[in-house]
Design a protein around this motif. Structure first.
Motif, PDB file in Angstrom:
ATOM      1  N   CYS A   1       0.823  -1.209   0.000  1.00 13.03           N
ATOM      2  CA  CYS A   1       0.000   0.000   0.000  1.00 13.03           C
ATOM      3  C   CYS A   1       0.858   1.260   0.000  1.00 13.03           C
ATOM      4  CB  CYS A   1      -0.924  -0.010   1.216  1.00 13.03           C
ATOM      5  SG  CYS A   1      -2.106   1.333   1.261  1.00 13.03           S
ATOM      6  N   SER A   2       2.119   1.127   0.402  1.00 12.27           N
ATOM      7  CA  SER A   2       3.019   2.275   0.430  1.00 12.27           C
ATOM      8  C   SER A   2       3.710   2.510  -0.905  1.00 12.27           C
ATOM      9  CB  SER A   2       4.068   2.072   1.533  1.00 12.27           C
ATOM     10  OG  SER A   2       3.430   1.933   2.798  1.00 12.27           O
ATOM     11  N   HIS A   3       3.389   1.684  -1.899  1.00  8.26           N
ATOM     12  CA  HIS A   3       3.887   1.904  -3.262  1.00  8.26           C
ATOM     13  C   HIS A   3       3.090   3.035  -3.898  1.00  8.26           C
ATOM     14  CE1 HIS A   3       4.831   1.151  -7.504  1.00  8.26           C
ATOM     15  NE2 HIS A   3       5.850   0.412  -7.096  1.00  8.26           N
ATOM     16  N   SER A   4       3.746   3.819  -4.722  1.00  9.57           N
ATOM     17  CA  SER A   4       3.091   4.999  -5.299  1.00  9.57           C
ATOM     18  C   SER A   4       1.937   4.643  -6.234  1.00  9.57           C
ATOM     19  CB  SER A   4       4.119   5.841  -6.065  1.00  9.57           C
ATOM     20  OG  SER A   4       4.688   5.104  -7.143  1.00  9.57           O
ATOM     21  N   ARG A   5       1.876   3.398  -6.717  1.00 11.96           N
ATOM     22  CA  ARG A   5       0.837   3.025  -7.660  1.00 11.96           C
ATOM     23  C   ARG A   5      -0.199   2.057  -7.095  1.00 11.96           C
ATOM     24  NH1 ARG A   5       0.567   2.460 -12.830  1.00 11.96           N
ATOM     25  NH2 ARG A   5       0.530   0.168 -12.615  1.00 11.96           N
ATOM     26  N   ILE A   6      -0.039   1.609  -5.841  1.00 14.54           N
ATOM     27  CA  ILE A   6      -0.888   0.539  -5.316  1.00 14.54           C
ATOM     28  C   ILE A   6      -1.640   1.001  -4.078  1.00 14.54           C
ATOM     29  CG2 ILE A   6      -0.931  -1.827  -4.405  1.00 14.54           C
ATOM     30  CD1 ILE A   6       1.710  -2.311  -5.906  1.00 14.54           C
ATOM     31  N   ALA A   7      -2.947   0.714  -4.051  1.00 16.49           N
ATOM     32  CA  ALA A   7      -3.782   1.000  -2.886  1.00 16.49           C
ATOM     33  C   ALA A   7      -4.279  -0.309  -2.298  1.00 16.49           C
ATOM     34  CB  ALA A   7      -4.971   1.878  -3.278  1.00 16.49           C
ATOM     35  N   CYS A   8      -4.280  -0.383  -0.972  1.00 15.95           N
ATOM     36  CA  CYS A   8      -4.828  -1.559  -0.289  1.00 15.95           C
ATOM     37  C   CYS A   8      -5.492  -1.090   0.994  1.00 15.95           C
ATOM     38  CB  CYS A   8      -3.732  -2.578   0.018  1.00 15.95           C
ATOM     39  SG  CYS A   8      -4.346  -4.124   0.728  1.00 15.95           S
ATOM     40  N   GLY A   9      -6.735  -1.482   1.189  1.00 15.55           N
ATOM     41  CA  GLY A   9      -7.469  -1.086   2.380  1.00 15.55           C
ATOM     42  C   GLY A   9      -7.566  -2.222   3.381  1.00 15.55           C
ATOM     43  N   PRO A  10      -8.493  -2.118   4.341  1.00 14.57           N
ATOM     44  CA  PRO A  10      -8.684  -3.188   5.319  1.00 14.57           C
ATOM     45  C   PRO A  10      -9.193  -4.470   4.652  1.00 14.57           C
ATOM     46  CG  PRO A  10      -9.734  -1.130   6.021  1.00 14.57           C
ATOM     47  CD  PRO A  10      -9.352  -0.957   4.586  1.00 14.57           C
ATOM     48  N   GLU A  11      -9.305  -5.518   5.453  1.00 14.18           N
ATOM     49  CA  GLU A  11      -9.817  -6.778   4.928  1.00 14.18           C
ATOM     50  C   GLU A  11     -11.270  -6.609   4.481  1.00 14.18           C
ATOM     51  OE1 GLU A  11      -9.232  -9.877   7.807  1.00 14.18           O
ATOM     52  OE2 GLU A  11      -7.163  -9.244   8.205  1.00 14.18           O
ATOM     53  N   THR A  12     -11.631  -7.305   3.400  1.00 12.02           N
ATOM     54  CA  THR A  12     -13.013  -7.221   2.910  1.00 12.02           C
ATOM     55  C   THR A  12     -13.812  -8.492   3.173  1.00 12.02           C
ATOM     56  OG1 THR A  12     -12.542  -8.093   0.693  1.00 12.02           O
ATOM     57  CG2 THR A  12     -12.221  -5.719   1.038  1.00 12.02           C
ATOM     58  N   ASP A  13     -13.153  -9.649   3.106  1.00 11.77           N
ATOM     59  CA  ASP A  13     -13.852 -10.938   3.251  1.00 11.77           C
ATOM     60  C   ASP A  13     -15.027 -11.025   2.268  1.00 11.77           C
ATOM     61  OD1 ASP A  13     -14.096 -13.439   4.276  1.00 11.77           O
ATOM     62  OD2 ASP A  13     -14.950 -12.843   6.200  1.00 11.77           O
ATOM     63  N   LEU A  14     -14.863 -10.414   1.092  1.00 13.03           N
ATOM     64  CA  LEU A  14     -15.976 -10.264   0.153  1.00 13.03           C
ATOM     65  C   LEU A  14     -16.503 -11.588  -0.373  1.00 13.03           C
ATOM     66  CD1 LEU A  14     -14.982  -7.135  -1.950  1.00 13.03           C
ATOM     67  CD2 LEU A  14     -17.086  -7.447  -0.638  1.00 13.03           C
ATOM     68  N   PHE A  15     -15.627 -12.545  -0.596  1.00  9.92           N
ATOM     69  CA  PHE A  15     -16.090 -13.780  -1.215  1.00  9.92           C
ATOM     70  C   PHE A  15     -16.930 -14.617  -0.269  1.00  9.92           C
ATOM     71  CE2 PHE A  15     -12.259 -12.720  -3.718  1.00  9.92           C
ATOM     72  CZ  PHE A  15     -12.882 -12.575  -4.944  1.00  9.92           C
ATOM     73  N   ARG A  16     -16.802 -14.370   1.025  1.00  7.57           N
ATOM     74  CA  ARG A  16     -17.704 -15.017   1.970  1.00  7.57           C
ATOM     75  C   ARG A  16     -18.945 -14.158   2.195  1.00  7.57           C
ATOM     76  NH1 ARG A  16     -16.627 -16.748   8.240  1.00  7.57           N
ATOM     77  NH2 ARG A  16     -16.359 -14.499   8.452  1.00  7.57           N
ATOM     78  N   ALA A  17     -18.757 -12.843   2.249  1.00 12.33           N
ATOM     79  CA  ALA A  17     -19.884 -11.944   2.490  1.00 12.33           C
ATOM     80  C   ALA A  17     -20.888 -11.983   1.346  1.00 12.33           C
ATOM     81  CB  ALA A  17     -19.373 -10.517   2.702  1.00 12.33           C
ATOM     82  N   ILE A  18     -20.381 -12.073   0.114  1.00 11.53           N
ATOM     83  CA  ILE A  18     -21.247 -12.160  -1.066  1.00 11.53           C
ATOM     84  C   ILE A  18     -20.836 -13.416  -1.837  1.00 11.53           C
ATOM     85  CG2 ILE A  18     -22.058 -11.040  -3.175  1.00 11.53           C
ATOM     86  CD1 ILE A  18     -21.270  -8.371  -1.995  1.00 11.53           C
ATOM     87  N   PRO A  19     -21.505 -14.533  -1.613  1.00 12.32           N
ATOM     88  CA  PRO A  19     -21.145 -15.769  -2.326  1.00 12.32           C
ATOM     89  C   PRO A  19     -21.196 -15.568  -3.838  1.00 12.32           C
ATOM     90  CG  PRO A  19     -22.680 -16.231  -0.536  1.00 12.32           C
ATOM     91  CD  PRO A  19     -22.607 -14.741  -0.662  1.00 12.32           C
ATOM     92  N   LEU A  20     -20.377 -16.308  -4.549  1.00 14.61           N
ATOM     93  CA  LEU A  20     -20.295 -16.157  -5.997  1.00 14.61           C
ATOM     94  C   LEU A  20     -21.658 -16.351  -6.658  1.00 14.61           C
ATOM     95  CD1 LEU A  20     -18.620 -15.746  -8.539  1.00 14.61           C
ATOM     96  CD2 LEU A  20     -18.066 -18.189  -8.502  1.00 14.61           C
ATOM     97  N   GLU A  21     -22.432 -17.304  -6.157  1.00 17.76           N
ATOM     98  CA  GLU A  21     -23.755 -17.545  -6.740  1.00 17.76           C
ATOM     99  C   GLU A  21     -24.634 -16.304  -6.626  1.00 17.76           C
ATOM    100  OE1 GLU A  21     -22.335 -19.319  -4.411  1.00 17.76           O
ATOM    101  OE2 GLU A  21     -21.829 -21.221  -5.383  1.00 17.76           O
ATOM    102  N   THR A  22     -24.513 -15.602  -5.500  1.00 17.06           N
ATOM    103  CA  THR A  22     -25.297 -14.377  -5.303  1.00 17.06           C
ATOM    104  C   THR A  22     -24.862 -13.291  -6.278  1.00 17.06           C
ATOM    105  OG1 THR A  22     -25.589 -14.882  -2.949  1.00 17.06           O
ATOM    106  CG2 THR A  22     -25.934 -12.594  -3.631  1.00 17.06           C
ATOM    107  N   ALA A  23     -23.558 -13.135  -6.440  1.00 19.85           N
ATOM    108  CA  ALA A  23     -23.045 -12.111  -7.363  1.00 19.85           C
ATOM    109  C   ALA A  23     -23.470 -12.405  -8.795  1.00 19.85           C
ATOM    110  CB  ALA A  23     -21.528 -12.041  -7.259  1.00 19.85           C
ATOM    111  N   VAL A  24     -23.403 -13.672  -9.185  1.00 19.64           N
ATOM    112  CA  VAL A  24     -23.802 -14.056 -10.546  1.00 19.64           C
ATOM    113  C   VAL A  24     -25.280 -13.769 -10.772  1.00 19.64           C
ATOM    114  CG1 VAL A  24     -24.124 -16.012 -12.104  1.00 19.64           C
ATOM    115  CG2 VAL A  24     -21.984 -15.773 -10.839  1.00 19.64           C
ATOM    116  N   GLN A  25     -26.103 -14.088  -9.774  1.00 19.63           N
ATOM    117  CA  GLN A  25     -27.531 -13.828  -9.899  1.00 19.63           C
ATOM    118  C   GLN A  25     -27.810 -12.325  -9.951  1.00 19.63           C
ATOM    119  OE1 GLN A  25     -30.080 -15.974 -10.419  1.00 19.63           O
ATOM    120  NE2 GLN A  25     -31.359 -14.136 -10.620  1.00 19.63           N
ATOM    121  N   THR A  26     -27.066 -11.549  -9.183  1.00 18.10           N
ATOM    122  CA  THR A  26     -27.279 -10.097  -9.142  1.00 18.10           C
ATOM    123  C   THR A  26     -27.064  -9.460 -10.502  1.00 18.10           C
ATOM    124  OG1 THR A  26     -26.647  -9.966  -6.803  1.00 18.10           O
ATOM    125  CG2 THR A  26     -26.471  -7.939  -8.110  1.00 18.10           C
TER     126      THR A  26
END
Length: 405
Positions: A30-55
């Motif tokens: 995240c300290s690289h001039s071209r790269i951003a990184c935030g806190p953990e997202t846990d997105l793949f558990r929070a939004i299962p792939l099946e849900t994203a595909v249906q959305t």
């Protein structure tokens, strides 16, 4: 290894077991001039792939995606958007530039975060996403995936102390080994991934970070080692991450030799033997006797900790036969008839647990009637809770009692 041209915009994923250095590595990138990184997202558990595909099949998929992302809360009760300093408008603005794909939903928060901080490229760090590596590769064919590994005998005491998944060292050794066994085939075969040892990173950070930069197709910037972006990758309640912007210190390497009891260290060295060998960690102990248990779930090491530690002193290891987390209780009695019965996965819902308990009891009695009783050690608990105790009693009555260890 896949090559990436300088100036790439391909995403970067940082994964690994808990307390293995993912936060330190994300603060560095995240300290690289071209790269951003935030806190953990846990997105793949929070939004299962099946849900994203249906959305994304819905006409108003962008609005639905914003609502889904907005609803994700951190343990402190605050929304993920607030921890990233984002608004619904900023997410919607990004999605309006995207085609309706599942990857667009998962990219929305880290991409909008990168834009907010004037960075050309985003990285995402969630240790648990090590179990979603196949999903990442499916959605992001060109992504760079960095797995960071640390000697489990060093990382697990920190897990027990700080994260609170359990207070059982043995249970956490089994959990760590399960993650390794399930994810290792991907990282062995995937050319777009790399594995970094935490120990190498803290002993020679310039060399290791330089190699990582080469892997992701970026120039090494000495400022990365100062970790000025550390505040962006942690939240206030994650007190155990308070030192990721301090001096990189190699003094904690192999601290387990001083801090873990000899008995617990020996149990961990036996349980994790293959992984310790694969990652070139010292003093792994090859079991003299390997007893296969099915299923060997999360509770097995927790409820049988003392027994497993005692057995380890004699060189005996209990390891999983087949999948660590079976989909059906029937697998324990149909697919694996010649192994010791371990932690019974009765499920989470009340009705599911009752149904699976009845199913287990019927299987045990049926095996007894057919003359092929299940094997069960009376010293081993088969699970926790009233239903598990009932199943245990039936197994001891109608199973083949085999004292082991």
């Amino acid at each position: 290894m896949l090559s990436t041209k300088s100036g790439s915009h391909t995403p970067i994923f940082i994964v690994g077991p808990p307390r293995s250095g993912t936060s330190l590595l994300s603060a560095i990138l995240c300290s690289h001039s071209r790269i951003a990184c935030g806190p953990e997202t846990d997105l793949f558990r929070a939004i299962p792939l099946e849900t994203a595909v249906q959305t994304v099949r819905e006409k108003d998929w962008r609005q639905l995606a914003v609502l889904q992302l907005k609803s994700i809360l951190y343990p402190d009760g605050k929304s993920m958007l607030s921890h990233f300093g984002l608004t619904e408008q900023s997410i919607n603005k990004y999605l309006c530039t995207q085609e309706p794909t599942a990857s667009a939903i998962y990219s929305a928060i880290p991409a909008a975060f990168a834009y907010r901080h004037g960075k050309a490229r985003w990285a995402e760090k969630t240790p648990r996403h090590i179990m979603y590596a196949d999903t990442i590769r499916l959605l992001y064919p060109d992504a760079k995936i960095i797995r960071i590994i640390r000697d489990p005998r060093d990382s697990i005491p920190s897990v027990v102390k700080n994260i609170g998944l359990s207070k059982s060292f043995v249970g956490e050794f089994y959990r760590w080994m399960s993650v390794y066994e399930q994810s290792e085939p991907f990282f062995r075969d995937d050319s777009g991934s790399v594995t970094v040892r935490y120990e190498d990173l803290v002993v020679n950070p310039s060399k290791e970070v330089g190699a990582i930069c080469k892997f992701i197709g970026e120039d090494f910037e000495p400022e990365m080692l100062e970790r000025s972006g550390a505040d962006l990758v942690r939240v206030e309640t994650e007190t155990w991450k308070g030192d990721i912007d301090k001096r990189i210190n190699a003094d904690c390497i192999y601290d387990w030799k001083r801090k873990l009891s000899h008995r617990v260290a020996k149990a961990g060295s036996i349980i994790c033997y293959e992984a310790l060998e694969a990652f070139r960690y010292p003093e792994g102990i090859k079991p003299k006797r390997d007893i296969k248990v099915f299923p060997l779930g999360e509770n097995f090491g927790v409820v049988n900790e003392s027994f497993i530690i005692d057995s380890a002193q004699n060189g005996i290891r209990y390891s999983t036969a087949g999948k660590s987390y079976p989909t059906s209780i029937s697998e324990a009695f149909v697919c694996h008839q010649d192994v010791l019965i371990g932690d019974l996965p009765l499920g989470k819902g009340a009705m599911e647990r009752v149904w699976n308990s009845m199913n287990a009891i019927l299987r045990i009695i049926s095996r007894f009637v057919r003359g092929t009783p299940v094997k069960v050690d009376p010293n081993i608990q088969l699970g926790v809770g009233t239903l598990s105790r009932v199943v245990t009693a039936v197994a001891l009555r109608f199973g083949h009692k085999t004292r082991i260890g």
